[in-house]
Design an enzyme around this catalytic site. Structure first.
Site, PDB file in Angstrom:
ATOM      1  N   TRP A 193      11.102  -5.166   3.190  1.00 12.97           N
ATOM      2  CA  TRP A 193      10.343  -4.768   1.975  1.00 12.97           C
ATOM      3  C   TRP A 193      10.480  -4.768   0.605  1.00 12.97           C
ATOM      4  CZ3 TRP A 193       8.304   0.085  -1.030  1.00 12.97           C
ATOM      5  CH2 TRP A 193       7.688  -0.092  -1.612  1.00 12.97           C
ATOM      6  N   ASP A 251      11.197   5.184   6.233  1.00 13.58           N
ATOM      7  CA  ASP A 251       9.739   5.394   5.136  1.00 13.58           C
ATOM      8  C   ASP A 251       8.793   4.653   5.830  1.00 13.58           C
ATOM      9  OD1 ASP A 251       8.353   3.726   3.323  1.00 13.58           O
ATOM     10  OD2 ASP A 251       9.529   1.914   2.755  1.00 13.58           O
ATOM     11  N   LYS A 273      -2.505   2.704   3.314  1.00 12.76           N
ATOM     12  CA  LYS A 273      -3.195   1.877   3.992  1.00 12.76           C
ATOM     13  C   LYS A 273      -3.796   2.520   5.169  1.00 12.76           C
ATOM     14  CE  LYS A 273       0.854   0.430   3.381  1.00 12.76           C
ATOM     15  NZ  LYS A 273       1.029   0.111   1.942  1.00 12.76           N
TER      16      LYS A 273
HETATM   17  N1  PLA Z   1       7.155   1.056   1.892  1.00 16.28           N
HETATM   18  C1  PLA Z   1       6.984   0.054   2.303  1.00 16.28           C
HETATM   19  C2  PLA Z   1       7.511  -0.838   3.866  1.00 16.28           C
HETATM   20  C3  PLA Z   1       5.663  -0.833   2.238  1.00 16.28           C
HETATM   21  O1  PLA Z   1       5.457  -2.031   2.752  1.00 16.28           O
HETATM   22  C4  PLA Z   1       4.769  -0.259   1.393  1.00 16.28           C
HETATM   23  C5  PLA Z   1       4.151  -1.456   0.564  1.00 16.28           C
HETATM   24  C6  PLA Z   1       5.585   0.822  -0.030  1.00 16.28           C
HETATM   25  C7  PLA Z   1       6.449   1.407   1.204  1.00 16.28           C
HETATM   26  C8  PLA Z   1       4.987   1.034  -0.726  1.00 16.28           C
HETATM   27  O2  PLA Z   1       3.421   0.810  -0.670  1.00 16.28           O
HETATM   28  P1  PLA Z   1       2.523   2.742  -1.633  1.00 16.28           P
HETATM   29  O3  PLA Z   1       3.435   2.616  -2.651  1.00 16.28           O
HETATM   30  O4  PLA Z   1       1.552   1.908  -1.629  1.00 16.28           O
HETATM   31  O5  PLA Z   1       2.232   3.536  -0.778  1.00 16.28           O
HETATM   32  N2  PLA Z   1       3.650  -2.859   0.625  1.00 16.28           N
HETATM   33  C9  PLA Z   1       2.483  -3.375   0.376  1.00 16.28           C
HETATM   34  C10 PLA Z   1       2.008  -3.134  -1.074  1.00 16.28           C
HETATM   35  C11 PLA Z   1       1.491  -2.883   1.513  1.00 16.28           C
HETATM   36  C12 PLA Z   1       3.111  -3.284  -1.658  1.00 16.28           C
HETATM   37  O6  PLA Z   1       4.319  -4.088  -1.870  1.00 16.28           O
HETATM   38  O7  PLA Z   1       3.553  -2.797  -3.064  1.00 16.28           O
HETATM   39  C13 PLA Z   1       3.439  -4.613   0.885  1.00 16.28           C
HETATM   40  O8  PLA Z   1       2.472  -5.313   0.691  1.00 16.28           O
HETATM   41  O9  PLA Z   1       4.007  -5.161   1.359  1.00 16.28           O
END
Ligand code: PLA
Length: 514
Positions: free
Chosen positions: A242, A323, A359
């Site tokens: 991510w 995570d 989510k």
């Molecule tokens: N960790 C991972 C692996 C994630 O994919 C995301 C969110 C988070 C943490 C953090 O989410 P939160 O802070 O809202 O709890 N990833 C999303 C959104 C869904 C983003 O990038 O913020 C994504 O589209 O990858």
């Protein structure tokens, strides 16, 4: 234009009607600012009526105008702003103000101290939604951010969330500050949801749980803990991962490096690469692992592979750092999706786990999550918790209450909890069904012999299509399909009705763009 006018008025007609000090006394300025302005006016022979028009801009820029000569000094001495030297030198400021000339005042109004700041690029994930909103094409699809949509492609508020909110309203709960560590009832249920209420770690209170600002804020707090108590230690992150992981560790000044994870040839896990990179890392490194539904690849290790990963982490005295952003969302089962973390905890390993309710409970904007540190004793856990609080206090003081209460009500009430599980299965089920439909459409429409079965093997919200940057650009520019440039698509933003359209777009981009 406005600046030009202001300059003209400052050197314009010179008939004075009201004495300067009386005009100033009518304005809501601090006395030092009034005095300073008076000195300036004298030095520049400023007319009182002209002063009144100049004051709004100067009042907002008072601090910055008066520090201008000081800034020049600091620049010459090569002193960085924000260092202790700054506050020592600021005292001389007022003395220097007297030597201000008409010219320096004008340039102080025109020159910004922020002028050297360049435009930041849009965020690779959240920036996609901004571009999507600006597009007016009827077939446009937002598969960028991982946010669940209904079959009609509308955002979804879970029924259990509405019920929990009604309960909260009925109780008329107040909005006082939470303690730094967050809502006690939330911290209790979130650790139990992760590890199981009967887990030894919980029974023996070997866990430090602190409510965080969702997954991101919880990761950031853990990064601050690493930076403070393990200086120089490295965090190993998967390649790819991510995108925000890198930002989080960069901003926390925690060094990181990557371990192999994705094998483009098999569109699967590069298990041997992963194991050997973890083995090769300096002993005592932190290993960041996605608890389930790896983002962006959608490829998770098998239970046997998790065991081998735990073996090598234990051998090397590394610290696992999970995570968990999708518990319940990958398989539809909260327990199955927590099994990787539980496997490590059962070995008596110390570990870090960041959780998110964005989510699985659809609480994206409530910013609710937690950081858990599993320690080898309850005494250590208490000390770790005290330090997490110490880190949180100057960062954001204490976390928001609304989402914490929702989670505490849903997880802590057996009726709501069961209803939540049903709704989660529904959401996970809808994603699985569009995944299947997309695979069917790709296989039916593409007669090149390409094997699209990887789409079915991936789990969670995303599919990692294997499309490269240029192909992903084609998806957006030609087909109005908004996605991240690494080839990731969020199936949570896809409807059955648009699967065929998406398949056409993917096939065109894959075969016709190199
Ligand atoms: N960790 C991972 C692996 C994630 O994919 C995301 C969110 C988070 C943490 C953090 O989410 P939160 O802070 O809202 O709890 N990833 C999303 C959104 C869904 C983003 O990038 O913020 C994504 O589209 O990858």
């Amino acid at each position: 234009m406005r600046k030009k006018k202001r300059r003209q008025s400052a050197i314009g007609n010179r008939q004075s009607a009201i004495p300067i000090p009386s005009v100033l006394s009518l304005l809501p300025l601090p006395s030092s600012a009034v005095f300073f302005f008076f000195v300036l006016a004298r030095a520049t022979q400023l007319h009182s009526s002209q002063m009144a028009s100049a004051i709004p801009s100067l009042s907002s820029a008072t601090a910055f105008t008066s520090r201008r000569p000081l800034l020049d000094n600091l620049k010459q001495a090569n002193v960085k702003l924000g260092t202790p030297n700054q506050s020592t030198l600021l005292g001389k400021d007022h003395i220097r103000a007297k030597s201000f000339t008409r010219k320096s005042m004008t340039s102080a109004v025109e020159v910004s101290r922020f002028g050297d700041i360049t435009m930041a690029p849009p965020d690779p994930i959240l920036g996609v939604s901004e571009a999507f909103r600006a597009d007016t094409h009827e077939m446009k699809l937002n598969l960028g951010v991982g946010a669940y949509r209904t079959e009609d492609l509308h955002p979804y508020v879970l029924n259990v969330v509405k019920k929990a909110e009604n309960l909260m309203l009925e109780r008329g709960e107040n909005k006082e500050y939470l303690p730094i560590e967050g809502l006690a009832a939330f911290n209790k249920v979130t650790a139990e949801l992760l590890l199981g209420a009967q887990n030894d770690v919980i029974q023996q209170q070997k866990i430090a749980t602190v409510q965080g600002l969702s997954g991101t804020g919880s990761l950031r707090l853990a990064a601050a803990l690493i930076e403070r108590y393990f200086p120089g230690s490295k965090v190993l992150i998967s390649s790819p991962t991510w995108g925000n992981h890198k930002n989080i560790f960069n901003d926390a000044r925690v060094p990181w490096s990557e371990y192999r994870y994705y094998d483009p040839r098999t569109v699967g896990l590069d298990f041997h690469g992963m194991i050997s990179d973890i083995k090769a890392a300096p002993e005592g490194s932190f290993v960041l692992l996605h608890g389930c539904a790896h983002n962006p690849t959608g490829i998770d290790p098998t239970p046997e592979q998790w065991e081998s990963i735990a073996d090598v982490i234990q051998e090397k005295n590394h610290i696992p750092f999970f995570d968990v952003a999708y518990q319940g969302f990958a398989s539809g089962s909260l327990d199955t999706d927590a099994s990787s973390v539980r496997l490590f905890a059962a070995r008596g390993m110390e570990l870090l786990v960041a959780q998110s309710y964005s989510k699985n409970l659809g609480l994206y904007a409530e910013r609710i999550g937690a950081i858990n540190v599993v320690c080898s004793s309850s005494d250590i856990a208490q000390r770790v918790k005290s330090q997490l609080k110490r880190l949180a206090r100057p960062m954001y003081s204490n976390p928001p209450i609304h989402g914490a209460r929702i989670v505490a009500n849903v997880v802590g009430n057996s009726d709501l909890f069961n209803e939540w599980k049903e709704e989660m299965e529904l959401m996970a089920g809808r994603i699985k069904s569009v995944r299947k439909k997309l695979y069917d459409s790709l296989s039916a429409k593409d007669n090149s012999g390409k094997d699209w079965s990887f789409v079915l093997k991936q789990i969670g919200m995303f599919s990692f299509t294997g499309l490269n940057n240029a192909q992903s650009e084609n998806m957006t520019n030609k087909w109005h399909v908004y996605m991240t440039k690494d080839g990731r698509i969020s199936l949570a933003g896809l409807s059955s009705a648009k699967c065929e359209y998406l398949a056409d777009a993917i096939i065109d981009s894959y075969h016709n763009v190199s």
